[in-house]
Design an enzyme around this catalytic site. Structure first.
Site, short mmCIF file in Angstrom:
data_model
loop_
_atom_site.label_atom_id
_atom_site.label_comp_id
_atom_site.label_asym_id
_atom_site.label_seq_id
_atom_site.Cartn_x
_atom_site.Cartn_y
_atom_site.Cartn_z
N THR A 83 0.86 -1.19 0.00
CA THR A 83 0.00 0.00 0.00
C THR A 83 0.90 1.23 0.00
O THR A 83 1.31 1.69 -1.05
CB THR A 83 -0.97 -0.01 1.20
OG1 THR A 83 -0.23 -0.25 2.41
CG2 THR A 83 -2.04 -1.06 1.05
N LYS A 85 4.11 -6.96 4.02
CA LYS A 85 3.84 -5.58 3.68
C LYS A 85 3.52 -4.84 4.96
O LYS A 85 2.96 -5.40 5.90
CB LYS A 85 2.69 -5.45 2.67
CG LYS A 85 1.30 -5.83 3.14
CD LYS A 85 0.53 -4.83 3.96
CE LYS A 85 0.48 -3.48 3.31
NZ LYS A 85 -0.25 -2.50 4.21
N THR A 93 1.34 -5.69 12.87
CA THR A 93 0.50 -4.69 12.22
C THR A 93 0.82 -4.62 10.74
O THR A 93 1.44 -3.68 10.28
CB THR A 93 0.69 -3.33 12.89
OG1 THR A 93 0.69 -3.56 14.29
CG2 THR A 93 -0.40 -2.38 12.52
N GLU A 107 6.37 4.71 7.18
CA GLU A 107 5.92 5.89 6.43
C GLU A 107 6.72 7.13 6.83
O GLU A 107 6.69 7.57 7.98
CB GLU A 107 4.43 6.11 6.67
CG GLU A 107 3.58 5.04 6.01
CD GLU A 107 2.11 5.11 6.37
OE1 GLU A 107 1.33 4.43 5.69
OE2 GLU A 107 1.77 5.82 7.32
N ASN A 116 -0.27 10.45 5.63
CA ASN A 116 -1.52 10.06 6.27
C ASN A 116 -2.60 11.14 6.23
O ASN A 116 -3.76 10.85 6.50
CB ASN A 116 -1.23 9.65 7.72
CG ASN A 116 -0.61 8.26 7.76
OD1 ASN A 116 -1.27 7.26 7.61
ND2 ASN A 116 0.71 8.23 7.95
#
Length: 394
Positions: free
Chosen positions: A145, A171, A182, A266, A389
Site C-alpha cells: 500500500t 507488507k 500490524t 511511512e 496520512n
C-alpha cells in the site's frame, strides 16, 4: 541474480484495478497440495472480514491457497464484506480446482469501502495464469500500500542433512504497533511441519519479531500472519531438537522482515533499536522499551537528530516500571550520553549527534535493576509521515 523459489509453491501478482492509482493489487499463493497452516491475527477488536474468515479456516490445520488484495481493507463493511471475502475464496478455489475451505483471504487498504468484486472476479483467470514458482516478487509488489519497497526474505537450511527453504514476504509501513503484527505477512516452507508445531512456532516467532516493532503506535484491523508448510523437500520436523532448530530459522526470517517493515515506515529516515538492559524482568524491559519506542517526543528528536536524552529517560520513568532514576545509563551506539541519570557533557553530546545522523543505530538504556533485557525496533517521526496520512484516501 538467482530467483527465489520454494518447492511446491507458486506465486502471482497482477493489476486488477482495485487501487485508485493503479499498479499490482491482487496476489495469490498456491501450494501444489494441501499444506499445514498456522495463523496469528490482530488483537484489535475491530477486525476485517478476511481476518474473521481466516480465524475459522486455519483451525482445520490445512490450507492450499491464499488470495490477497491491496487498496481495500474490506473492513467495517458489514455482512456484505463477509460475503465478499467468502466470494474471493470461492472464485479462487474454482479457478484452481480445489476446495473453498482450503483458501484463506487477506486484504489491506482503505477501511469502510465496499470491495470492488467485479474487478476481482474478472481478473481471476489472469491471476491464476500468472502463477509461477518464481513469482514471489510480483506477489510482494501486489500486496503493498504505502510501502516504498517490497519485503521478501528467503533462506536455505538443512534438517537432518536434507535441504529445505524458508521464505517470507510482508507488507507494512503505517499502522504499525507491537500488538500481533500490524501488517500482512506470509511464510512458506517446503519443510514438513505438523499444524500444531507450526502454530506454536509461528506464535513464538511473531512475539519475538512483529510484536517488537513500532512505527506510529496504531494497531491495524487487518493484521494477518499466515504460514504454510508443504513438505515437498522431504525434510521434516520430528523431534524437540529439530523444532528448536526450526524455531531459530523462523525467528531469523521474521525478525529480518520486521526490521524491513520499520525501516520502510511511512516517512521514516532512521531505523533504531531501543534496547533495555539491566531490568528486573523481561516484562519490565519490554515495558520500558515499548514506552520509549512509542514516544512521539523521542521519535521526533530522532528525526531532528537531536541528542535529547531527557525525553528517553522521561519515557522510561512513565512506563509503569519501578525504575531508579539515579541509576540509569543511556548509550547511543556505545557512546555514553547519560550516566547515573545525569548528562555526560558537551563532548558526549557532540559524539551522540554524529551517531544520530546514521540511518541505523542502537540506543541502550541500562536500568541497573537486574539482568533481564528486551529490544523494540522503532523509527523516527518525520514531516512526510503527516503528509502521507493526511491524504491517504485520496
Amino acid at each position: 541474480m538467482e530467483k527465489k523459489r520454494c518447492a511446491g509453491f507458486t506465486f502471482a501478482g497482477i493489476a486488477a484495478g482495485i487501487k485508485k492509482k493503479g499498479g499490482r493489487d491482487l496476489g495469490l499463493i498456491v501450494s501444489e497440495a494441501p499444506a499445514s497452516v498456522a495463523g496469528v491475527f490482530t488483537r484489535n477488536r475491530v477486525q476485517a472480514a478476511p481476518v474473521l474468515l481466516d480465524r475459522r479456516r486455519v483451525q482445520s490445520g490445512r490450507c492450499q491457497a491464499v488470495i490477497v488484495n491491496s487498496g481495500n481493507a474490506n473492513c467495517c463493511t458489514g455482512d456484505a464484506g463477509m460475503r465478499d471475502a467468502e466470494a474471493m475464496s470461492r472464485h479462487a478455489a474454482a479457478a484452481l480446482g480445489i476446495s473453498e475451505d482450503l483458501v484463506c483471504v487477506a486484504s489491506t487498504g482503505v477501511i469502510g469501502q465496499p470491495m470492488p468484486m467485479d474487478a476481482v472476479v474478472l481478473s481471476m483467470p489472469q491471476l491464476t495464469n500468472a502463477l509461477s514458482p518464481e513469482g514471489i516478487d510480483e506477489f510482494a509488489e501486489a500486496i503493498m500500500t504505502t510501502d516504498l519497497v517490497p519485503k521478501v526474505v528467503s533462506v536455505q537450511a538443512e534438517m537432518a542433512g536434507t535441504p529445505y527453504t524458508l521464505m517470507g514476504v510482508a507488507k507494512g509501513s503505517g499502522m504499525i504497533r507491537p500488538d500481533m503484527a500490524t501488517m500482512l505477512c506470509f511464510i512458506v516452507t517446503d519443510l514438513a511441519v505438523s499444524p500444531e508445531v507450526l502454530q506454536k512456532s509461528l506464535a513464538e516467532g511473531v512475539d519475538r519479531s512483529f510484536n517488537r516493532i513500532t512505527v506510529d503506535g496504531d494497531t491495524s484491523t487487518n493484521d494477518t500472519v499466515l504460514m504454510m508448510a508443504g513438505g515437498r523437500s522431504g525434510a521434516a520436523v520430528r523431534s524437540d531438537p529439530e523444532q528448536a532448530e526450526f524455531q531459530a530459522r523462523l525467528d531469523d526470517v521474521l525478525i529480518r522482515l520486521a526490521r524491513m517493515v520499520v525501516k520502510d515506515g511511512e516517512g521514516a529516515t532512521k531505523l533504531v533499536e531501543i534496547a533495555v538492559v539491566g531490568a528486573a524482568s523481561e516484562g519490565d524491559a519490554r515495558k520500558v522499551a515499548d514506552t520509549v519506542a512509542h514516544s512521539n517526543l523521542v521519535k521526533t528528536a530522532l528525526f531532528g537528530e537531536d541528542a535529547n536524552w531527557g525525553r528517553i529517560i522521561a519515557a522510561a520513568g512513565r512506563s509503569g516500571v519501578p525504575v531508579a532514576p539515579d541509576a540509569i545509563d543511556i548509550r547511543f551506539d556505545g557512546v555514553m550520553m547519560c550516566r547515573n541519570g545525569m548528562t555526560c557533557g558537551n563532548e558526549a553530546e557532540k559524539a551522540v549527534t554524529a551517531v544520530l545522523k546514521k540511518p541505523e543505530y542502537r540506543i541502550v538504556i541500562d536500568l541497573h535493576m537486574g539482568t533481564a533485557s528486551a529490544s523494540v525496533f522503532t523509527c523516527d517521526f518525520s514531516i512526510d509521515y503527516v503528509k502521507i496520512n493526511a491524504d491517504y484516501r485520496s
